[in-house]
Write an enzyme that holds these catalytic residues in place. Sequence first.
Site, PDB file in Angstrom:
ATOM      1  N   ASP A 176     -47.169  35.997 -99.483  1.00 45.65           N
ATOM      2  CA  ASP A 176     -47.888  36.767-100.516  1.00 45.65           C
ATOM      3  C   ASP A 176     -49.268  37.196-100.014  1.00 45.65           C
ATOM      4  OD1 ASP A 176     -47.919  33.792-100.903  1.00 45.65           O
ATOM      5  OD2 ASP A 176     -49.683  34.283-102.087  1.00 45.65           O
ATOM      6  N   LYS A 182     -61.783  40.757-108.480  1.00 48.58           N
ATOM      7  CA  LYS A 182     -61.183  39.420-108.286  1.00 48.58           C
ATOM      8  C   LYS A 182     -62.068  38.393-108.979  1.00 48.58           C
ATOM      9  CE  LYS A 182     -59.619  36.345-104.565  1.00 48.58           C
ATOM     10  NZ  LYS A 182     -59.379  36.281-103.119  1.00 48.58           N
TER      11      LYS A 182
HETATM   12  P1  AMP Z   1     -54.222  32.632-102.725  1.00 54.14           P
HETATM   13  O1  AMP Z   1     -53.775  31.490-101.894  1.00 54.14           O
HETATM   14  O2  AMP Z   1     -55.712  32.623-103.038  1.00 54.14           O
HETATM   15  O3  AMP Z   1     -53.817  33.931-102.126  1.00 54.14           O
HETATM   16  O4  AMP Z   1     -53.543  32.501-104.162  1.00 54.14           O
HETATM   17  C1  AMP Z   1     -52.177  32.226-104.361  1.00 54.14           C
HETATM   18  C2  AMP Z   1     -51.792  32.565-105.780  1.00 54.14           C
HETATM   19  O5  AMP Z   1     -52.546  31.809-106.709  1.00 54.14           O
HETATM   20  C3  AMP Z   1     -52.019  34.021-106.150  1.00 54.14           C
HETATM   21  O6  AMP Z   1     -50.978  34.399-107.003  1.00 54.14           O
HETATM   22  C4  AMP Z   1     -53.334  33.983-106.868  1.00 54.14           C
HETATM   23  O7  AMP Z   1     -53.491  35.051-107.769  1.00 54.14           O
HETATM   24  C5  AMP Z   1     -53.255  32.651-107.601  1.00 54.14           C
HETATM   25  N1  AMP Z   1     -54.581  32.081-107.873  1.00 54.14           N
HETATM   26  C6  AMP Z   1     -55.447  31.557-106.976  1.00 54.14           C
HETATM   27  N2  AMP Z   1     -56.558  31.109-107.607  1.00 54.14           N
HETATM   28  C7  AMP Z   1     -56.400  31.370-108.921  1.00 54.14           C
HETATM   29  C8  AMP Z   1     -57.197  31.153-110.095  1.00 54.14           C
HETATM   30  N3  AMP Z   1     -58.378  30.569-110.031  1.00 54.14           N
HETATM   31  N4  AMP Z   1     -56.687  31.553-111.270  1.00 54.14           N
HETATM   32  C9  AMP Z   1     -55.469  32.143-111.352  1.00 54.14           C
HETATM   33  N5  AMP Z   1     -54.676  32.360-110.308  1.00 54.14           N
HETATM   34  C10 AMP Z   1     -55.128  31.987-109.094  1.00 54.14           C
HETATM   35 MG    MG Z   2     -53.325  35.598-102.151  1.00 51.48          MG
END
Ligand code: AMP
Ligand code: MG
Length: 479
Positions: free
Chosen positions: A246, A107
């Site tokens: 998700d 990650k």
């Molecule tokens: P999360 O709330 O961290 O589960 O993220 C929600 C969505 O945003 C997921 O599809 C993650 O892969 C994407 N995401 C979060 N942070 C980043 C980042 N820095 N770069 C690219 N995608 C991100």
């Molecule tokens: Mg997530």
Amino acid sequence: MTLNNLKFQTTYLSLDSEFYDMTDPTPLDDPYLISFNPKVAKLIDLDGDSGDDPHFVALLNGTFIPEGTRPFSMCYAGHQFGHYVPRLGDGRAINLGSINGWHLQTKGSGETRYSRTSDGRAAVPSSIREYLMSEAMHHLGIPTTRALGIIGSQTKILRNQIERGAIVMRMSPSWVRFGTFEYFYYFKEYDKLKSLTDYVITESYPHLQNDEDRYFKFFCEVVERTAKLIAQWQGLGFCHGVMNTDNMSIAGLTIDYGPYAMLDDYDYGFVCNKTDRIGRYSYGEQPNVSYWNLTMLAKALSPIIDKEKMQKKLDDYGNFIYPDAYIDIMCQKLGLVLRLDEDVELITELVGALQDAYVDYTLFFRTLSHYDGERMPLYDIAMNPVVIHNWLDLYDARLSKETPTQPERQNAMLNTNPKYVLKNYMLQEAITLAEHGNYSMVETLLHIASHPYDELPEFEHFANETPEEHKNICLSCSS
Ligand code: AMP
Ligand code: MG
């Protein structure tokens, strides 16, 4: 086994190419090891000293690609704060394949097809948080993803301030989310929805593979696993903070550690996510949200499973599957072996009393685990002991109906109610030191996380009530 000998499998790639995108990692600059977890290495038969092998940093950084790995990112959708987003996916995670049923994923490895407008990176603080908390949850008996190691780097990334890029190597028996099903449902790709269900049954519910009614039974088991998971979170005082669909595991695991928190003083309405202004994901709302998320899963599965049957199961979730799971957990925390009708009232009265008492949730149960009729230790830890006093009258009456001896009950409770949990102020301390190049507290917390029920005299201070100025830390999602 050494890193060179790891044998990866890439079963997910047997699915249609729409499920994933072949993505190479983008390495960080000047990477270095922050921590390696030999306990997790064991799960994939990796030597316990592999953290000393320079290949380890290179593996996490994507510059050492072992034989058999075919890096890819997974596609999914999801409801974020109640709003459907049709295309999410691993925006910063890259999968390497699986070993012994554990899917390895880095990650923070740079942009993927699913990065949208973000940079594909992860900062050191959030990476340390995920690394440590997943380990803590495992040792507390909560189904969770694990983490093998973490690296830092000199790569600058922009958050609220300039941070340095890090990468955590996460491992999970499944990375499939409720949102993976939603993706194919909303695009009306029902064949793919079916092949995803078959894949998940084979991987996470293999006992159902040859069952004629396997799709419905699969849904029922997801519901049951989710109930158990959320009941465990509530019992422990864990707030996930971002229960978007998700971030809900189809295998009933705790996944995607973000702005989570352990309760300090018990507070039903506590919100740990700064971006969650209305408290959608507050501690007390987690059971309701899990029901809502399961409803969204049922909707996504409706092309292949009878809707009414699923609705009945969802009703059961609210009526007794979740409540029973929660009562069971709370009775264990209270050292009760029998299950009596009056226990619902005992627990309801308890959480009401805790809400009014201003008492550290973890410390309360640990102190109660030593209870021998002497109430002073419990009064001493509460700001408002009167409510605790009233509840203890009920508890004493209830204990008189139990058969185990006092030492037996105390022993069971001491193995149920942790002495140590990772509170945000402790993690924050480790992160501040790490930002100055000192990673010793990451190791300290990893050790504490692995021994939640033990007496660790040198770390006694971490078992105290959270210092007032550090209570209720609220973090943001952006990390
Ligand atoms: P999360 O709330 O961290 O589960 O993220 C929600 C969505 O945003 C997921 O599809 C993650 O892969 C994407 N995401 C979060 N942070 C980043 C980042 N820095 N770069 C690219 N995608 C991100
Ligand atoms: Mg997530």
